[in-house]
Scaffold this motif. Structure first.
Motif, PDB file in Angstrom:
ATOM      1  N   LEU A 199       1.297   4.595   8.392  1.00  0.00           N
ATOM      2  CA  LEU A 199       1.775   4.800   7.025  1.00  0.00           C
ATOM      3  C   LEU A 199       3.252   5.165   7.015  1.00  0.00           C
ATOM      4  O   LEU A 199       4.007   4.694   6.148  1.00  0.00           O
ATOM      5  N   ASN A 200       3.665   5.996   7.950  1.00  0.00           N
ATOM      6  CA  ASN A 200       5.081   6.353   8.031  1.00  0.00           C
ATOM      7  C   ASN A 200       5.937   5.097   8.190  1.00  0.00           C
ATOM      8  O   ASN A 200       6.972   4.943   7.532  1.00  0.00           O
ATOM      9  N   GLY A 201       5.504   4.186   9.056  1.00  0.00           N
ATOM     10  CA  GLY A 201       6.236   2.937   9.235  1.00  0.00           C
ATOM     11  C   GLY A 201       6.245   2.089   7.984  1.00  0.00           C
ATOM     12  O   GLY A 201       7.264   1.473   7.634  1.00  0.00           O
ATOM     13  N   ALA A 202       5.102   2.044   7.292  1.00  0.00           N
ATOM     14  CA  ALA A 202       5.018   1.253   6.068  1.00  0.00           C
ATOM     15  C   ALA A 202       5.894   1.834   4.967  1.00  0.00           C
ATOM     16  O   ALA A 202       6.535   1.102   4.203  1.00  0.00           O
ATOM     17  N   ILE A 203       5.936   3.160   4.881  1.00  0.00           N
ATOM     18  CA  ILE A 203       6.784   3.821   3.879  1.00  0.00           C
ATOM     19  C   ILE A 203       8.251   3.513   4.145  1.00  0.00           C
ATOM     20  O   ILE A 203       9.022   3.188   3.213  1.00  0.00           O
ATOM     21  N   ALA A 204       8.658   3.599   5.406  1.00  0.00           N
ATOM     22  CA  ALA A 204      10.055   3.307   5.749  1.00  0.00           C
ATOM     23  C   ALA A 204      10.391   1.851   5.450  1.00  0.00           C
ATOM     24  O   ALA A 204      11.475   1.554   4.909  1.00  0.00           O
ATOM     25  N   ALA A 205       9.483   0.929   5.784  1.00  0.00           N
ATOM     26  CA  ALA A 205       9.727  -0.488   5.521  1.00  0.00           C
ATOM     27  C   ALA A 205       9.792  -0.758   4.031  1.00  0.00           C
ATOM     28  O   ALA A 205      10.635  -1.532   3.553  1.00  0.00           O
ATOM     29  N   ASN A 206       8.920  -0.101   3.253  1.00  0.00           N
ATOM     30  CA  ASN A 206       8.924  -0.292   1.806  1.00  0.00           C
ATOM     31  C   ASN A 206      10.206   0.239   1.172  1.00  0.00           C
ATOM     32  O   ASN A 206      10.780  -0.388   0.290  1.00  0.00           O
ATOM     33  N   ARG A 219      10.306   8.514   1.966  1.00  0.00           N
ATOM     34  CA  ARG A 219      10.568   8.324   3.384  1.00  0.00           C
ATOM     35  C   ARG A 219      10.485   9.672   4.128  1.00  0.00           C
ATOM     36  O   ARG A 219       9.938   9.755   5.230  1.00  0.00           O
ATOM     37  N   SER A 220      11.019  10.724   3.503  1.00  0.00           N
ATOM     38  CA  SER A 220      10.947  12.054   4.116  1.00  0.00           C
ATOM     39  C   SER A 220       9.501  12.529   4.240  1.00  0.00           C
ATOM     40  O   SER A 220       9.119  13.151   5.230  1.00  0.00           O
ATOM     41  N   LEU A 221       8.695  12.230   3.217  1.00  0.00           N
ATOM     42  CA  LEU A 221       7.290  12.592   3.280  1.00  0.00           C
ATOM     43  C   LEU A 221       6.590  11.873   4.432  1.00  0.00           C
ATOM     44  O   LEU A 221       5.794  12.468   5.165  1.00  0.00           O
ATOM     45  N   GLY A 222       6.890  10.588   4.593  1.00  0.00           N
ATOM     46  CA  GLY A 222       6.295   9.825   5.677  1.00  0.00           C
ATOM     47  C   GLY A 222       6.601  10.421   7.036  1.00  0.00           C
ATOM     48  O   GLY A 222       5.730  10.505   7.913  1.00  0.00           O
ATOM     49  N   GLU A 223       7.827  10.866   7.211  1.00  0.00           N
ATOM     50  CA  GLU A 223       8.211  11.493   8.473  1.00  0.00           C
ATOM     51  C   GLU A 223       7.462  12.810   8.672  1.00  0.00           C
ATOM     52  O   GLU A 223       7.064  13.157   9.795  1.00  0.00           O
ATOM     53  N   MET A 224       7.221  13.542   7.574  1.00  0.00           N
ATOM     54  CA  MET A 224       6.494  14.803   7.663  1.00  0.00           C
ATOM     55  C   MET A 224       5.032  14.561   8.015  1.00  0.00           C
ATOM     56  O   MET A 224       4.420  15.359   8.732  1.00  0.00           O
ATOM     57  N   TYR A 225       4.458  13.456   7.520  1.00  0.00           N
ATOM     58  CA  TYR A 225       3.061  13.161   7.831  1.00  0.00           C
ATOM     59  C   TYR A 225       2.846  13.005   9.332  1.00  0.00           C
ATOM     60  O   TYR A 225       1.749  13.271   9.836  1.00  0.00           O
ATOM     61  N   VAL A 226       3.872  12.587  10.034  1.00  0.00           N
ATOM     62  CA  VAL A 226       3.775  12.416  11.482  1.00  0.00           C
ATOM     63  C   VAL A 226       4.129  13.713  12.206  1.00  0.00           C
ATOM     64  O   VAL A 226       3.477  14.102  13.177  1.00  0.00           O
ATOM     65  N   MET A 234       0.830  -1.207   0.000  1.00  0.00           N
ATOM     66  CA  MET A 234       0.000   0.000   0.000  1.00  0.00           C
ATOM     67  C   MET A 234       0.869   1.264   0.000  1.00  0.00           C
ATOM     68  O   MET A 234       0.535   2.270  -0.623  1.00  0.00           O
ATOM     69  N   ALA A 235       1.984   1.221   0.720  1.00  0.00           N
ATOM     70  CA  ALA A 235       2.911   2.352   0.726  1.00  0.00           C
ATOM     71  C   ALA A 235       3.504   2.553  -0.664  1.00  0.00           C
ATOM     72  O   ALA A 235       3.680   3.690  -1.125  1.00  0.00           O
ATOM     73  N   GLU A 236       3.817   1.450  -1.352  1.00  0.00           N
ATOM     74  CA  GLU A 236       4.346   1.543  -2.711  1.00  0.00           C
ATOM     75  C   GLU A 236       3.300   2.151  -3.646  1.00  0.00           C
ATOM     76  O   GLU A 236       3.632   2.972  -4.512  1.00  0.00           O
ATOM     77  N   GLU A 237       2.042   1.759  -3.464  1.00  0.00           N
ATOM     78  CA  GLU A 237       0.968   2.343  -4.268  1.00  0.00           C
ATOM     79  C   GLU A 237       0.858   3.844  -4.007  1.00  0.00           C
ATOM     80  O   GLU A 237       0.634   4.636  -4.935  1.00  0.00           O
ATOM     81  N   HIS A 238       1.031   4.249  -2.755  1.00  0.00           N
ATOM     82  CA  HIS A 238       1.009   5.662  -2.362  1.00  0.00           C
ATOM     83  C   HIS A 238       2.125   6.419  -3.077  1.00  0.00           C
ATOM     84  O   HIS A 238       1.908   7.513  -3.623  1.00  0.00           O
ATOM     85  N   ARG A 239       3.319   5.844  -3.106  1.00  0.00           N
ATOM     86  CA  ARG A 239       4.469   6.488  -3.765  1.00  0.00           C
ATOM     87  C   ARG A 239       4.212   6.624  -5.268  1.00  0.00           C
ATOM     88  O   ARG A 239       4.495   7.676  -5.864  1.00  0.00           O
ATOM     89  N   ARG A 240       3.667   5.591  -5.877  1.00  0.00           N
ATOM     90  CA  ARG A 240       3.420   5.628  -7.319  1.00  0.00           C
ATOM     91  C   ARG A 240       2.324   6.639  -7.671  1.00  0.00           C
ATOM     92  O   ARG A 240       2.371   7.250  -8.750  1.00  0.00           O
ATOM     93  N   HIS A 241       1.361   6.791  -6.777  1.00  0.00           N
ATOM     94  CA  HIS A 241       0.315   7.796  -7.000  1.00  0.00           C
ATOM     95  C   HIS A 241       0.931   9.192  -7.061  1.00  0.00           C
ATOM     96  O   HIS A 241       0.584   9.999  -7.936  1.00  0.00           O
ATOM     97  N   ILE A 242       1.843   9.480  -6.155  1.00  0.00           N
ATOM     98  CA  ILE A 242       2.532  10.774  -6.159  1.00  0.00           C
ATOM     99  C   ILE A 242       3.313  10.952  -7.454  1.00  0.00           C
ATOM    100  O   ILE A 242       3.284  12.013  -8.088  1.00  0.00           O
ATOM    101  N   SER A 243       4.011   9.891  -7.866  1.00  0.00           N
ATOM    102  CA  SER A 243       4.813   9.961  -9.090  1.00  0.00           C
ATOM    103  C   SER A 243       3.939  10.191 -10.318  1.00  0.00           C
ATOM    104  O   SER A 243       4.326  10.915 -11.242  1.00  0.00           O
ATOM    105  N   GLU A 244       2.775   9.577 -10.322  1.00  0.00           N
ATOM    106  CA  GLU A 244       1.890   9.718 -11.481  1.00  0.00           C
ATOM    107  C   GLU A 244       1.283  11.111 -11.578  1.00  0.00           C
ATOM    108  O   GLU A 244       1.205  11.689 -12.668  1.00  0.00           O
ATOM    109  N   TRP A 245       0.902  11.674 -10.434  1.00  0.00           N
ATOM    110  CA  TRP A 245       0.128  12.910 -10.460  1.00  0.00           C
ATOM    111  C   TRP A 245       0.951  14.171 -10.246  1.00  0.00           C
ATOM    112  O   TRP A 245       0.560  15.248 -10.714  1.00  0.00           O
ATOM    113  N   PHE A 246       2.083  14.076  -9.527  1.00  0.00           N
ATOM    114  CA  PHE A 246       2.774  15.300  -9.131  1.00  0.00           C
ATOM    115  C   PHE A 246       4.243  15.358  -9.563  1.00  0.00           C
ATOM    116  O   PHE A 246       4.642  16.292 -10.245  1.00  0.00           O
TER     117      PHE A 246
END
Length: 254
Positions: free
Chosen positions: A240-247, A213-220, A192-204
């Motif tokens: 999500l921050n943990g999932a992003i770091a693990a991914n 990983r930096s974004l995940g830390e900012m979300y917290v 799910m974290a990978e899907e989140h990253r790809r969504h950002i890449s597709e749209w922005f």
């Protein structure tokens, strides 16, 4: 009737410094000056400021706002229609602004003069330049920031609608994942974290694993982002921050 810079700042919920900046770059030059040389804003100036703030809320850079508003072929009502189309597909927090655009359209069609307070009450106490300045301080010198601005300026109503639907679908599935007790380091959470990253890449912009990983830390760390994610499910930002770091770690070792 004309208004002082302090009065306009109060009406619009922006700072005097923001109005001085708009004057300095030629985006909003007051029509009048007092005998002492102080800025005085006309009704037409207030109309232009309203349009500026609508476009800024939609994420348009100042140079693009100037180009749009100074287009001799543009009809003021066309600006309002375009803004309305964009605003109606934004997340729930911006629905009040969409209603304000409709109000402005109706007032113009019926020849009703809105009071300065009515024109700007939709913005509350939020100065768009404060958030724009913060974003530019964080990422303004990067190609990622520039690419995000370029892409967002091209999106249609249908694009924003599709993006919103994707976010809602992802949020619902992440909520279900957490309800099922999936840990942040689990395969499903990392996917799910990978899907989140790809969504950002597709749209922005192209979102690397390190930047993700930096974004995940900012979300917290940032209460506004934490509140956004936790509105779906309490604790989602941290999860999500943990999932992003693990991914990111998973792909680094791949």
């Amino acid at each position: 009737m004309s208004y002082s810079v302090g009065q306009v700042a109060g009406f619009a919920g922006v700072t005097v410094r923001t109005l001085h900046h708009y004057d300095g770059i030629g985006l909003l030059v007051p029509s009048e000056r007092s005998h002492a040389g102080h800025r005085r804003y006309s009704e037409a100036d207030l109309d232009r400021l309203q349009q500026i703030l609508f476009y800024r809320e939609l994420g348009f850079p100042l140079d693009e706002v100037a180009a749009l508003l100074d287009d001799p072929e543009a009809d003021p009502r066309a600006h309002l229609r375009r803004q309305h189309d964009l605003l109606t597909v934004r997340i729930e927090q911006l629905q009040k602004m969409a209603a304000a655009v409709e109000h402005a359209m109706e007032a113009r069609e019926m020849g009703i003069d809105l009071t300065p307070e009515e024109r700007f009450e939709v913005f509350g106490d939020k100065d768009p330049e404060r958030y724009a300045e913060e974003a530019e301080q964080r990422w303004g010198g990067t190609e990622l920031y520039a690419e995000s601005q370029r892409r967002a300026a091209r999106y249609t109503k249908e694009d924003w609608q599709r993006m919103q639907e994707e976010v809602a679908d992802w949020s619902g599935r992440y909520d279900a994942l957490m309800a099922a007790g999936e840990p942040p380091t689990g395969e499903r959470a990392m996917d799910m974290a990978e899907e989140h990253r790809r969504h950002i890449s597709e749209w922005f912009y192209e979102c690397s694993y390190d930047f993700h990983r930096s974004l995940g830390e900012m979300y917290v760390a940032d209460e506004r982002f934490r509140a956004f994610y936790d509105s779906t499910r309490p604790g989602l930002a941290e999860h999500l921050n943990g999932a992003i770091a693990a991914n990111a770690a998973r792909h680094a070792s791949a």
